[in-house]
Scaffold this motif. Structure first.
Motif, PDB file in Angstrom:
ATOM      1  N   ALA A  27      -6.775 -41.835 -18.632  1.00 51.13           N
ATOM      2  CA  ALA A  27      -8.123 -41.242 -18.275  1.00 51.13           C
ATOM      3  C   ALA A  27      -8.189 -40.344 -17.049  1.00 51.13           C
ATOM      4  N   THR A  28      -9.107 -39.609 -16.714  1.00 56.54           N
ATOM      5  CA  THR A  28      -9.704 -38.524 -16.337  1.00 56.54           C
ATOM      6  C   THR A  28      -9.907 -39.486 -14.524  1.00 56.54           C
ATOM      7  N   LEU A  29      -9.946 -40.500 -14.401  1.00 56.86           N
ATOM      8  CA  LEU A  29     -10.126 -40.814 -12.632  1.00 56.86           C
ATOM      9  C   LEU A  29      -8.519 -42.254 -13.709  1.00 56.86           C
ATOM     10  N   ALA A  30      -7.173 -42.070 -13.635  1.00 57.12           N
ATOM     11  CA  ALA A  30      -6.452 -42.601 -13.380  1.00 57.12           C
ATOM     12  C   ALA A  30      -6.082 -43.207 -12.156  1.00 57.12           C
ATOM     13  N   TRP A  31      -5.497 -44.614 -12.845  1.00 57.74           N
ATOM     14  CA  TRP A  31      -5.249 -45.687 -11.694  1.00 57.74           C
ATOM     15  C   TRP A  31      -3.265 -44.991 -11.447  1.00 57.74           C
ATOM     16  N   SER A  32      -2.744 -45.126 -10.845  1.00 62.43           N
ATOM     17  CA  SER A  32      -1.751 -44.528  -9.799  1.00 62.43           C
ATOM     18  C   SER A  32      -1.131 -45.955  -8.953  1.00 62.43           C
ATOM     19  N   ASN A  33      -1.027 -47.168  -8.455  1.00 62.41           N
ATOM     20  CA  ASN A  33      -0.481 -47.835  -7.620  1.00 62.41           C
ATOM     21  C   ASN A  33       0.763 -48.436  -8.963  1.00 62.41           C
ATOM     22  N   LEU A  34       1.213 -49.490  -7.956  1.00 63.41           N
ATOM     23  CA  LEU A  34       2.062 -50.823  -8.824  1.00 63.41           C
ATOM     24  C   LEU A  34       1.370 -51.703  -9.610  1.00 63.41           C
ATOM     25  N   GLY A  35       0.379 -51.652  -9.343  1.00 62.37           N
ATOM     26  CA  GLY A  35      -1.043 -52.938  -9.709  1.00 62.37           C
ATOM     27  C   GLY A  35       0.211 -54.472  -9.470  1.00 62.37           C
ATOM     28  N   LEU A  36      -0.706 -54.995  -9.626  1.00 61.31           N
ATOM     29  CA  LEU A  36      -0.136 -57.116  -9.571  1.00 61.31           C
ATOM     30  C   LEU A  36      -0.444 -57.686 -10.735  1.00 61.31           C
ATOM     31  N   TRP A  37       0.850 -58.126 -11.445  1.00 63.79           N
ATOM     32  CA  TRP A  37       1.214 -57.928 -12.990  1.00 63.79           C
ATOM     33  C   TRP A  37       1.271 -59.974 -12.833  1.00 63.79           C
ATOM     34  N   SER A  38       1.107 -60.289 -14.113  1.00 65.94           N
ATOM     35  CA  SER A  38       0.737 -61.709 -14.111  1.00 65.94           C
ATOM     36  C   SER A  38       0.430 -61.233 -15.570  1.00 65.94           C
TER      37      SER A  38
END
Length: 277
Positions: A27-38
């Motif tokens: 996406a243009t406004l993209a995420w860039s963090n480690l995330g919370l995985w479940s």
């Protein structure tokens, strides 16, 4: 000269820049963090959204809040606060020029002001008003909390809230062998994290209390964040083996660092929330 130009093109534009498409968000406004995985997070974008939602819920973010987002990156969080919490007044701080320009091009109605500056230079005079809430999604471990936290009370309204992620020394740290501590210090430095800036949970709690915060909640998220991101990277074939692409190498090494931190149990990934008295 052509070789030098090609090398420069392959280098990340900023030390905090990361290839979001390679991570899993085009996406243009993209995420860039480690995330919370479940079990609910099957994709990178879903994991990033879960981390953002978990942070917002910790301070009960609402539509009435005047919000300051520190380190907004490519702007995915700004869009998320507006769409999922109906926040209409957001100001943001980001140090990367490319990210600032990209967000400006999208002209998000909820974003009233973008500030290009460091977290260590949050001068209250630069903001038109004080904030009900301040959030910093997966970025503060690059900074010294002893310098960062004292800036925050001047930016918040009475009863204002703050929520952020950082790294802290676990209960196992003091008992770790000197060589293990030195290895952690070296690995963290590669990720632009200074070991000397990390503190124990008790020290972090005390620092917040000294600056007038109450209702302090510190939640350890090492398993769903560090282990989750490490497992995600390991499952992506493009990050296996020797990497010539520096962007891929950066993601690969971040995954390995997360794996090392989780396995050693000496340093924890935490979510912190607090309210100004």
């Amino acid at each position: 000269m052509r070789l030098l130009q090609r090398l420069r093109q392959k280098l990340p534009q900023h030390k905090y820049a990361i290839d979001t498409k390679m991570l899993g968000d085009a996406a243009t406004l993209a995420w860039s963090n480690l995330g919370l995985w479940s079990s609910q997070a099957q994709t990178y974008v879903e994991a990033c959204e879960q981390l953002a939602a978990h942070l917002a819920q910790s301070i009960q973010l609402s539509a009435q809040d005047c919000l300051l987002d520190l380190g907004c990156g490519h702007g995915a969080s700004l869009q998320y606060w507006a769409q999922h919490y109906a926040v209409q007044h957001i100001e943001a701080v980001e140090i990367q020029t490319a990210c600032i320009e990209k967000i400006q091009q999208q002209a998000l109605a909820c974003v009233r002001e973008l500030h290009q500056c460091s977290f260590m230079n949050l001068n209250a005079a630069n903001f038109a008003q004080k904030f009900d809430a301040i959030v910093c999604l997966d970025a503060l471990y690059h900074y010294d909390l002893h310098q960062f936290i004292p800036q925050i009370p001047t930016l918040l309204k009475p009863q204002g809230r703050i929520a952020f992620h950082t790294l802290q020394l676990s209960e196992n740290w003091s008992n770790a062998h000197f060589l293990s501590q030195q290895r952690d210090q070296y690995l963290l430095k590669l990720a632009d994290v200074q070991l000397k800036h990390l503190m124990s949970q008790a020290q972090l709690q005390q620092l917040l209390e000294q600056q007038g915060f109450k209702q302090i909640q510190i939640q350890i998220l090492s398993e769903p964040v560090l282990a989750g991101f490490a497992d995600y990277v390991q499952r992506q074939p493009q990050f296996h083996g020797f990497q010539q692409d520096l962007n891929a190498l950066k993601i690969q090494m971040t995954g390995k660092l997360c794996q090392q931190l989780r396995q050693s149990h000496r340093i924890d990934y935490v979510q912190v929330s607090a309210t100004l008295a």
